[in-house]
Scaffold this motif. Sequence first.
Motif, PDB file in Angstrom:
ATOM      1  N   ALA A  97       1.433  12.539   6.560  1.00  0.00           N
ATOM      2  CA  ALA A  97       1.743  13.792   7.379  1.00  0.00           C
ATOM      3  C   ALA A  97       1.104  15.145   7.025  1.00  0.00           C
ATOM      4  CB  ALA A  97       3.046  13.838   7.532  1.00  0.00           C
ATOM      5  N   ASP A  98       0.670  15.979   7.779  1.00  0.00           N
ATOM      6  CA  ASP A  98       0.142  17.223   7.387  1.00  0.00           C
ATOM      7  C   ASP A  98       1.043  18.271   7.033  1.00  0.00           C
ATOM      8  OD1 ASP A  98      -2.699  16.381   7.453  1.00  0.00           O
ATOM      9  OD2 ASP A  98      -2.189  16.092   9.480  1.00  0.00           O
ATOM     10  N   LEU A  99       2.027  18.151   8.052  1.00  0.00           N
ATOM     11  CA  LEU A  99       3.471  18.996   7.703  1.00  0.00           C
ATOM     12  C   LEU A  99       4.602  18.140   7.938  1.00  0.00           C
ATOM     13  CD1 LEU A  99       4.527  21.845   8.005  1.00  0.00           C
ATOM     14  CD2 LEU A  99       4.711  21.569  10.629  1.00  0.00           C
ATOM     15  N   VAL A 100       5.485  18.331   6.977  1.00  0.00           N
ATOM     16  CA  VAL A 100       6.412  17.735   6.828  1.00  0.00           C
ATOM     17  C   VAL A 100       7.950  18.683   6.867  1.00  0.00           C
ATOM     18  CG1 VAL A 100       8.252  16.180   5.228  1.00  0.00           C
ATOM     19  CG2 VAL A 100       5.836  15.834   5.351  1.00  0.00           C
ATOM     20  N   VAL A 101       8.767  18.531   7.810  1.00  0.00           N
ATOM     21  CA  VAL A 101       9.821  19.370   8.055  1.00  0.00           C
ATOM     22  C   VAL A 101      11.116  18.818   7.508  1.00  0.00           C
ATOM     23  CG1 VAL A 101      11.154  20.845   9.824  1.00  0.00           C
ATOM     24  CG2 VAL A 101       8.798  20.140  10.215  1.00  0.00           C
ATOM     25  N   LEU A 102      11.781  19.438   6.671  1.00  0.00           N
ATOM     26  CA  LEU A 102      13.107  19.072   6.522  1.00  0.00           C
ATOM     27  C   LEU A 102      14.188  19.494   7.364  1.00  0.00           C
ATOM     28  CD1 LEU A 102      12.920  19.251   2.251  1.00  0.00           C
ATOM     29  CD2 LEU A 102      12.453  17.374   4.003  1.00  0.00           C
ATOM     30  N   ALA A 103      14.623  18.899   8.305  1.00  0.00           N
ATOM     31  CA  ALA A 103      15.657  19.384   9.165  1.00  0.00           C
ATOM     32  C   ALA A 103      16.905  18.618   9.037  1.00  0.00           C
ATOM     33  CB  ALA A 103      15.144  19.254  10.570  1.00  0.00           C
ATOM     34  N   VAL A 104      17.383  18.493   7.661  1.00  0.00           N
ATOM     35  CA  VAL A 104      18.625  18.023   7.292  1.00  0.00           C
ATOM     36  C   VAL A 104      19.616  19.055   6.952  1.00  0.00           C
ATOM     37  CG1 VAL A 104      17.573  15.825   6.878  1.00  0.00           C
ATOM     38  CG2 VAL A 104      17.830  17.597   5.088  1.00  0.00           C
ATOM     39  N   ALA A 107      21.633  18.286   1.646  1.00  0.00           N
ATOM     40  CA  ALA A 107      21.238  16.979   1.475  1.00  0.00           C
ATOM     41  C   ALA A 107      19.622  17.330   1.150  1.00  0.00           C
ATOM     42  CB  ALA A 107      21.145  16.212   2.656  1.00  0.00           C
ATOM     43  N   MET A 108      18.977  18.293   1.149  1.00  0.00           N
ATOM     44  CA  MET A 108      17.798  18.604   1.036  1.00  0.00           C
ATOM     45  C   MET A 108      17.084  18.029  -0.316  1.00  0.00           C
ATOM     46  SD  MET A 108      16.573  21.834   3.082  1.00  0.00           S
ATOM     47  CE  MET A 108      16.961  22.166   4.918  1.00  0.00           C
ATOM     48  N   GLU A 109      17.851  18.203  -1.389  1.00  0.00           N
ATOM     49  CA  GLU A 109      17.401  17.822  -2.693  1.00  0.00           C
ATOM     50  C   GLU A 109      17.105  16.370  -2.770  1.00  0.00           C
ATOM     51  OE1 GLU A 109      18.179  18.353  -7.518  1.00  0.00           O
ATOM     52  OE2 GLU A 109      19.870  19.206  -6.122  1.00  0.00           O
ATOM     53  N   VAL A 110      18.122  15.654  -2.269  1.00  0.00           N
ATOM     54  CA  VAL A 110      17.937  14.022  -2.296  1.00  0.00           C
ATOM     55  C   VAL A 110      16.781  13.653  -1.416  1.00  0.00           C
ATOM     56  CG1 VAL A 110      18.923  11.905  -1.679  1.00  0.00           C
ATOM     57  CG2 VAL A 110      20.581  13.595  -2.546  1.00  0.00           C
ATOM     58  N   VAL A 111      16.520  14.218  -0.401  1.00  0.00           N
ATOM     59  CA  VAL A 111      15.304  13.985   0.533  1.00  0.00           C
ATOM     60  C   VAL A 111      14.092  14.253  -0.148  1.00  0.00           C
ATOM     61  CG1 VAL A 111      14.208  14.403   2.752  1.00  0.00           C
ATOM     62  CG2 VAL A 111      16.845  14.159   2.544  1.00  0.00           C
ATOM     63  N   ALA A 112      14.199  15.460  -0.669  1.00  0.00           N
ATOM     64  CA  ALA A 112      12.755  16.135  -1.274  1.00  0.00           C
ATOM     65  C   ALA A 112      12.430  15.103  -2.536  1.00  0.00           C
ATOM     66  CB  ALA A 112      13.153  17.415  -1.805  1.00  0.00           C
ATOM     67  N   ARG A 113      13.468  14.529  -3.276  1.00  0.00           N
ATOM     68  CA  ARG A 113      13.319  13.824  -4.517  1.00  0.00           C
ATOM     69  C   ARG A 113      12.595  12.548  -3.719  1.00  0.00           C
ATOM     70  NH1 ARG A 113      17.956  12.968  -6.205  1.00  0.00           N
ATOM     71  NH2 ARG A 113      18.012  14.932  -7.374  1.00  0.00           N
ATOM     72  N   GLU A 114      13.121  11.801  -2.722  1.00  0.00           N
ATOM     73  CA  GLU A 114      12.791  10.731  -2.269  1.00  0.00           C
ATOM     74  C   GLU A 114      11.429  10.729  -1.714  1.00  0.00           C
ATOM     75  OE1 GLU A 114      14.554   7.123   0.689  1.00  0.00           O
ATOM     76  OE2 GLU A 114      15.670   8.794   0.033  1.00  0.00           O
ATOM     77  N   ILE A 115      11.006  11.652  -0.942  1.00  0.00           N
ATOM     78  CA  ILE A 115       9.578  11.796  -0.042  1.00  0.00           C
ATOM     79  C   ILE A 115       8.572  12.158  -1.130  1.00  0.00           C
ATOM     80  CG2 ILE A 115      10.895  12.140   1.978  1.00  0.00           C
ATOM     81  CD1 ILE A 115       9.813  15.253   1.783  1.00  0.00           C
ATOM     82  N   GLN A 118      17.529  30.622  -0.804  1.00  0.00           N
ATOM     83  CA  GLN A 118      17.682  30.451  -2.226  1.00  0.00           C
ATOM     84  C   GLN A 118      17.876  28.923  -2.967  1.00  0.00           C
ATOM     85  OE1 GLN A 118      16.458  33.177  -4.602  1.00  0.00           O
ATOM     86  NE2 GLN A 118      16.085  30.806  -5.596  1.00  0.00           N
ATOM     87  N   SER A 119      18.916  28.521  -2.009  1.00  0.00           N
ATOM     88  CA  SER A 119      19.721  27.515  -2.698  1.00  0.00           C
ATOM     89  C   SER A 119      18.649  26.308  -2.415  1.00  0.00           C
ATOM     90  CB  SER A 119      20.874  27.003  -2.317  1.00  0.00           C
ATOM     91  OG  SER A 119      20.934  26.997  -0.833  1.00  0.00           O
ATOM     92  N   VAL A 120      17.802  26.325  -1.228  1.00  0.00           N
ATOM     93  CA  VAL A 120      16.750  25.443  -0.818  1.00  0.00           C
ATOM     94  C   VAL A 120      15.542  25.392  -1.515  1.00  0.00           C
ATOM     95  CG1 VAL A 120      15.289  24.643   1.149  1.00  0.00           C
ATOM     96  CG2 VAL A 120      17.564  25.341   1.634  1.00  0.00           C
TER      97      VAL A 120
END
Length: 303
Positions: free
Chosen positions: A64-71, A75-83, A101-103
């Motif tokens: 993917a050229d653009l990945v959008v975290l829409a969670v 939950a974003m840290e878990v997803v970011a670590r996995e991808i 800031q937290s994101v």
Amino acid sequence: MIYQRVALIGLGLIASSMFWAMKRRGVAGHVTGYARSAETRETARRIGLCDTVCDRLADAVRDADLVVLAVPVGAMEVVAREIAPHLKPGATLTDVGSVKQSVIDAVGPHVPEGVHFVPAHPMAGTEHSGPESGFATLFDNRWTLIVPEGADEDAVARLEAYWQALGANTERMDVAHHDLVCAVVSHIPHLIAYTMVGVADDLGRVSDQEVVKFSAAGFRDFTRIAASDPTMWRDVFLTNKEATIEILGRFTEELFALQRAIRQGDGDHLFDYFTRTRAIRRGIIEAGQDTDEPNFGRGKAAG
């Protein structure tokens, strides 16, 4: 076409609206989607949401050229670590969270070298959630705030062009200022709405539900806002504590001043206060950030 391949992680209101808006404007060549819930993925397939709905997160983001975290923000840290191991060099990673800031703190450490992390926040939404709630015009003339935080300029400009192609206005903003502004215009209004509906519920129990039965437009607006996704708003308040508490304190001071004016029969203070706030409302209309159409002009147009 701005991005050849876009991956939407999380398939709720914002992501589904992004997909329909991309298809309306020809913004992306191929859109993949992923949701944790098998039921959500099946719904997405049934309604034609995304060109490909993947059952594995890694498959959704690969190439993917653009990945959008829409969670939800939480939950974003878990997803970011996995991808992270599956993001291609040169790709842009972004999000749609209403706290920044937290994101940044959660996602930033997991972004691989060569991947551009550009946080963003579309200031658009309805009280509805889920893959079937999206529609192509959600972002039209709404603002999307971009928080570059030192990201590659070409990646930032490309993401701005992407959001503009979806119909949004864009503005860059410092992270701390973003979180404070959103506490004022979004987070505290939601907290007040949840509180007012809770008060009405308590009162309704002792008045045979008359508060709900005879609710006028003002209260209906509160109930619409309070119908928003509880998981998302739980995470917002837990991750934007400082700005929320600051603005909530100021709100409480203003409320006490109005309470005192009512108790003392100070009509001049009330009139002047309502006149000033009425002018702010007129400014919102003049800026094109509201319409006279029912439900803020939000149609159910998915396509």
